[in-house]
Every structure is written in structure tokens, then in C-alpha cells.
Design a protein around this motif. Structure first.
Motif, PDB file in Angstrom:
ATOM      1  N   THR A  17       0.848  -1.188   0.000  1.00 17.48           N
ATOM      2  CA  THR A  17       0.000   0.000   0.000  1.00 17.48           C
ATOM      3  C   THR A  17       0.888   1.244   0.000  1.00 17.48           C
ATOM      4  O   THR A  17       2.088   1.174   0.299  1.00 17.48           O
ATOM      5  N   ASP A  18       0.301   2.388  -0.291  1.00 19.32           N
ATOM      6  CA  ASP A  18       1.064   3.642  -0.274  1.00 19.32           C
ATOM      7  C   ASP A  18       1.644   3.923   1.106  1.00 19.32           C
ATOM      8  O   ASP A  18       2.772   4.412   1.233  1.00 19.32           O
ATOM      9  N   VAL A  19       0.890   3.606   2.143  1.00 23.08           N
ATOM     10  CA  VAL A  19       1.359   3.845   3.510  1.00 23.08           C
ATOM     11  C   VAL A  19       2.535   2.916   3.836  1.00 23.08           C
ATOM     12  O   VAL A  19       3.525   3.339   4.450  1.00 23.08           O
ATOM     13  N   GLU A  20       2.438   1.658   3.427  1.00 24.17           N
ATOM     14  CA  GLU A  20       3.552   0.729   3.639  1.00 24.17           C
ATOM     15  C   GLU A  20       4.789   1.196   2.892  1.00 24.17           C
ATOM     16  O   GLU A  20       5.900   1.143   3.431  1.00 24.17           O
ATOM     17  N   ARG A  21       4.616   1.690   1.666  1.00 26.52           N
ATOM     18  CA  ARG A  21       5.758   2.210   0.894  1.00 26.52           C
ATOM     19  C   ARG A  21       6.411   3.394   1.599  1.00 26.52           C
ATOM     20  O   ARG A  21       7.633   3.518   1.632  1.00 26.52           O
ATOM     21  N   LEU A  22       5.591   4.276   2.145  1.00 21.66           N
ATOM     22  CA  LEU A  22       6.113   5.442   2.854  1.00 21.66           C
ATOM     23  C   LEU A  22       6.971   5.015   4.040  1.00 21.66           C
ATOM     24  O   LEU A  22       8.113   5.461   4.184  1.00 21.66           O
ATOM     25  N   LEU A  23       6.442   4.154   4.889  1.00 18.15           N
ATOM     26  CA  LEU A  23       7.204   3.714   6.052  1.00 18.15           C
ATOM     27  C   LEU A  23       8.447   2.929   5.631  1.00 18.15           C
ATOM     28  O   LEU A  23       9.516   3.087   6.215  1.00 18.15           O
ATOM     29  N   TRP A  24       8.324   2.120   4.598  1.00 17.60           N
ATOM     30  CA  TRP A  24       9.448   1.310   4.124  1.00 17.60           C
ATOM     31  C   TRP A  24      10.624   2.190   3.679  1.00 17.60           C
ATOM     32  O   TRP A  24      11.775   1.834   3.865  1.00 17.60           O
ATOM     33  N   ARG A  25      10.333   3.361   3.136  1.00 22.21           N
ATOM     34  CA  ARG A  25      11.410   4.275   2.739  1.00 22.21           C
ATOM     35  C   ARG A  25      12.311   4.626   3.915  1.00 22.21           C
ATOM     36  O   ARG A  25      13.501   4.838   3.753  1.00 22.21           O
ATOM     37  N   TYR A  26      11.733   4.673   5.112  1.00 21.15           N
ATOM     38  CA  TYR A  26      12.498   5.032   6.306  1.00 21.15           C
ATOM     39  C   TYR A  26      13.130   3.828   7.001  1.00 21.15           C
ATOM     40  O   TYR A  26      14.082   3.971   7.753  1.00 21.15           O
ATOM     41  N   LEU A  27      12.580   2.645   6.780  1.00 23.00           N
ATOM     42  CA  LEU A  27      13.070   1.444   7.467  1.00 23.00           C
ATOM     43  C   LEU A  27      14.084   0.652   6.641  1.00 23.00           C
ATOM     44  O   LEU A  27      14.909  -0.059   7.204  1.00 23.00           O
ATOM     45  N   ARG A  28      14.013   0.759   5.324  1.00 25.08           N
ATOM     46  CA  ARG A  28      14.841  -0.084   4.461  1.00 25.08           C
ATOM     47  C   ARG A  28      16.316   0.304   4.542  1.00 25.08           C
ATOM     48  O   ARG A  28      16.667   1.409   4.947  1.00 25.08           O
ATOM     49  N   ASN A  29      17.153  -0.638   4.159  1.00 29.97           N
ATOM     50  CA  ASN A  29      18.607  -0.425   4.081  1.00 29.97           C
ATOM     51  C   ASN A  29      19.220   0.126   5.365  1.00 29.97           C
ATOM     52  O   ASN A  29      20.131   0.947   5.319  1.00 29.97           O
ATOM     53  N   ARG A  30      18.659  -0.288   6.497  1.00 30.57           N
ATOM     54  CA  ARG A  30      19.187   0.121   7.806  1.00 30.57           C
ATOM     55  C   ARG A  30      19.176   1.633   8.020  1.00 30.57           C
ATOM     56  O   ARG A  30      20.009   2.188   8.727  1.00 30.57           O
ATOM     57  N   HIS A  31      18.199   2.319   7.410  1.00 32.60           N
ATOM     58  CA  HIS A  31      18.106   3.775   7.556  1.00 32.60           C
ATOM     59  C   HIS A  31      17.765   4.202   8.979  1.00 32.60           C
ATOM     60  O   HIS A  31      18.115   5.309   9.384  1.00 32.60           O
ATOM     61  N   LEU A  32      17.078   3.369   9.727  1.00 30.10           N
ATOM     62  CA  LEU A  32      16.665   3.737  11.079  1.00 30.10           C
ATOM     63  C   LEU A  32      17.752   3.302  12.061  1.00 30.10           C
ATOM     64  O   LEU A  32      17.719   2.191  12.619  1.00 30.10           O
ATOM     65  N   SER A  33      18.741   4.143  12.235  1.00 32.88           N
ATOM     66  CA  SER A  33      19.843   3.926  13.186  1.00 32.88           C
ATOM     67  C   SER A  33      20.508   2.565  13.030  1.00 32.88           C
ATOM     68  O   SER A  33      20.953   1.970  14.016  1.00 32.88           O
ATOM     69  N   GLY A  34      20.572   2.064  11.817  1.00 37.28           N
ATOM     70  CA  GLY A  34      21.289   0.818  11.553  1.00 37.28           C
ATOM     71  C   GLY A  34      20.505  -0.455  11.801  1.00 37.28           C
ATOM     72  O   GLY A  34      21.041  -1.549  11.618  1.00 37.28           O
ATOM     73  N   TRP A  35      19.246  -0.360  12.185  1.00 38.87           N
ATOM     74  CA  TRP A  35      18.435  -1.548  12.445  1.00 38.87           C
ATOM     75  C   TRP A  35      17.925  -2.137  11.138  1.00 38.87           C
ATOM     76  O   TRP A  35      17.440  -1.410  10.273  1.00 38.87           O
ATOM     77  N   LYS A  36      18.029  -3.453  11.001  1.00 40.37           N
ATOM     78  CA  LYS A  36      17.588  -4.130   9.782  1.00 40.37           C
ATOM     79  C   LYS A  36      16.125  -4.554   9.922  1.00 40.37           C
ATOM     80  O   LYS A  36      15.763  -5.277  10.842  1.00 40.37           O
ATOM     81  N   PHE A  37      15.323  -4.086   8.988  1.00 41.37           N
ATOM     82  CA  PHE A  37      13.919  -4.467   8.932  1.00 41.37           C
ATOM     83  C   PHE A  37      13.668  -5.253   7.654  1.00 41.37           C
ATOM     84  O   PHE A  37      14.313  -5.047   6.640  1.00 41.37           O
ATOM     85  N   ARG A  38      12.712  -6.159   7.736  1.00 39.31           N
ATOM     86  CA  ARG A  38      12.208  -6.875   6.566  1.00 39.31           C
ATOM     87  C   ARG A  38      10.749  -6.480   6.399  1.00 39.31           C
ATOM     88  O   ARG A  38      10.069  -6.194   7.372  1.00 39.31           O
ATOM     89  N   ARG A  39      10.285  -6.518   5.155  1.00 37.86           N
ATOM     90  CA  ARG A  39       8.879  -6.173   4.896  1.00 37.86           C
ATOM     91  C   ARG A  39       8.138  -7.397   4.415  1.00 37.86           C
ATOM     92  O   ARG A  39       8.704  -8.277   3.771  1.00 37.86           O
ATOM     93  N   GLN A  40       6.853  -7.448   4.758  1.00 37.13           N
ATOM     94  CA  GLN A  40       5.993  -8.564   4.368  1.00 37.13           C
ATOM     95  C   GLN A  40       6.734  -9.879   4.572  1.00 37.13           C
ATOM     96  O   GLN A  40       6.977 -10.637   3.645  1.00 37.13           O
ATOM     97  N   HIS A  41       7.083 -10.122   5.816  1.00 36.37           N
ATOM     98  CA  HIS A  41       7.936 -11.260   6.162  1.00 36.37           C
ATOM     99  C   HIS A  41       7.145 -12.287   6.976  1.00 36.37           C
ATOM    100  O   HIS A  41       6.347 -11.923   7.837  1.00 36.37           O
ATOM    101  N   GLU A  42       7.407 -13.525   6.700  1.00 34.42           N
ATOM    102  CA  GLU A  42       6.722 -14.615   7.388  1.00 34.42           C
ATOM    103  C   GLU A  42       7.286 -14.797   8.792  1.00 34.42           C
ATOM    104  O   GLU A  42       8.488 -14.961   8.983  1.00 34.42           O
ATOM    105  N   VAL A  43       6.405 -14.737   9.770  1.00 34.56           N
ATOM    106  CA  VAL A  43       6.744 -15.011  11.170  1.00 34.56           C
ATOM    107  C   VAL A  43       5.741 -16.059  11.635  1.00 34.56           C
ATOM    108  O   VAL A  43       4.560 -15.782  11.759  1.00 34.56           O
ATOM    109  N   GLY A  44       6.224 -17.270  11.854  1.00 34.09           N
ATOM    110  CA  GLY A  44       5.310 -18.360  12.163  1.00 34.09           C
ATOM    111  C   GLY A  44       4.406 -18.583  10.970  1.00 34.09           C
ATOM    112  O   GLY A  44       4.866 -18.662   9.840  1.00 34.09           O
TER     113      GLY A  44
END
Length: 134
Positions: A17-44
Motif C-alpha cells: 500500500t502507499d502507507v507501507e511504501r512510505l514507512l518502508w522508505r524510512y526502514l529499508r537499508n538500515r536507515h533507522l539507526s542501523g536496524w535491519k527491517f524486513r517487509r511482508q515477512h513470514e513469522v510463524g
């Protein structure tokens, strides 16, 4: 463990979604203080919007349809908690209107230590004075 939702997760990543894309711009490539995030990721057996595995943190974005899915979301959150994850939920409007505050909350959460998913009973926690000092 075989991942059963791989194709579905890939499809969700392509159709963010557009909102997911917006947030992903800030989370991807360790942009948020070096923390690695994955999007649409399987957990259990669920696919979560965003996850920082290192911090055991799941970030979920909720649109208007989630007002009708309260029981489902609560069950899902409890399941993720049982696996040791903390879950942050944001309404889409919050992300659109105040992305800086959303990022601040996420950063505070990843920077704080996660509680143990299944803490020891009170008598077995090792709280208080060490044995050698009793």
C-alpha cells in the motif's frame, strides 16, 4: 521449517500500500539507526508488515478494515507475543500525518531490550541478593 507463505509474501511485497511504501522508505537499508527491517515477512504462520528480527519487533499498519478485525488482530498479536515478538500497531492515518512520531516510537522500541518471551517463575528468576552474599 518449511516456509509456507513465501509466494504470498512476495506478492504482498509487490503490492504494498502507499502507507507501507512510505514507512518502508524510512526502514529499508538500515536507515533507522542501523536496524535491519524486513517487509511482508513470514513469522510463524503469519505474514507481518515489518519485522526487525534482531530486536524481536513487529510493526503492523492498520487501515480502516482493521476496525472490523479486532478479534483477529488480537489473536495474531497474542501469537506473535508467544513467539517472543513485541508488536507495535499504527493506524495508516498516523503514519501519513506524523511519520516522525511513528519513527520515534519504533526507534525507542528497537533500542529497548525485549522482555524474555517466557520469563522464569518468580522464585527462579535469580532476583535479589546473590547466594554468596546471603
Amino acid at each position: 521449517m518449511k516456509r509456507i507463505n513465501v509466494d504470498r509474501a512476495r506478492g504482498l511485497r509487490r503490492a504494498m500500500t502507499d502507507v507501507e511504501r512510505l514507512l518502508w522508505r524510512y526502514l529499508r537499508n538500515r536507515h533507522l539507526s542501523g536496524w535491519k527491517f524486513r517487509r511482508q515477512h513470514e513469522v510463524g504462520h503469519y505474514i507481518v508488515d515489518f519485522v526487525c528480527a534482531e530486536a524481536m519487533l513487529v510493526v503492523e499498519l492498520d487501515g480502516g478494515q482493521h476496525a472490523e478485525l479486532v478479534d483477529y488482530d488480537e489473536h495474531r498479536t497474542q501469537y506473535l507475543h508467544s513467539m517472543g515478538y513485541r508488536v507495535l500497531r499504527f493506524w495508516n492515518n498516523d503514519v501519513l500525518a506524523n511519520i516522525e512520531s511513528v519513527l520515534e516510537v519504533i526507534l525507542e522500541a528497537v533500542a529497548s531490550p525485549a522482555p524474555h518471551p517466557s520469563p522464569l517463575p518468580i522464585g527462579e528468576r535469580g532476583l535479589g541478593m546473590p547466594e554468596s552474599e546471603k
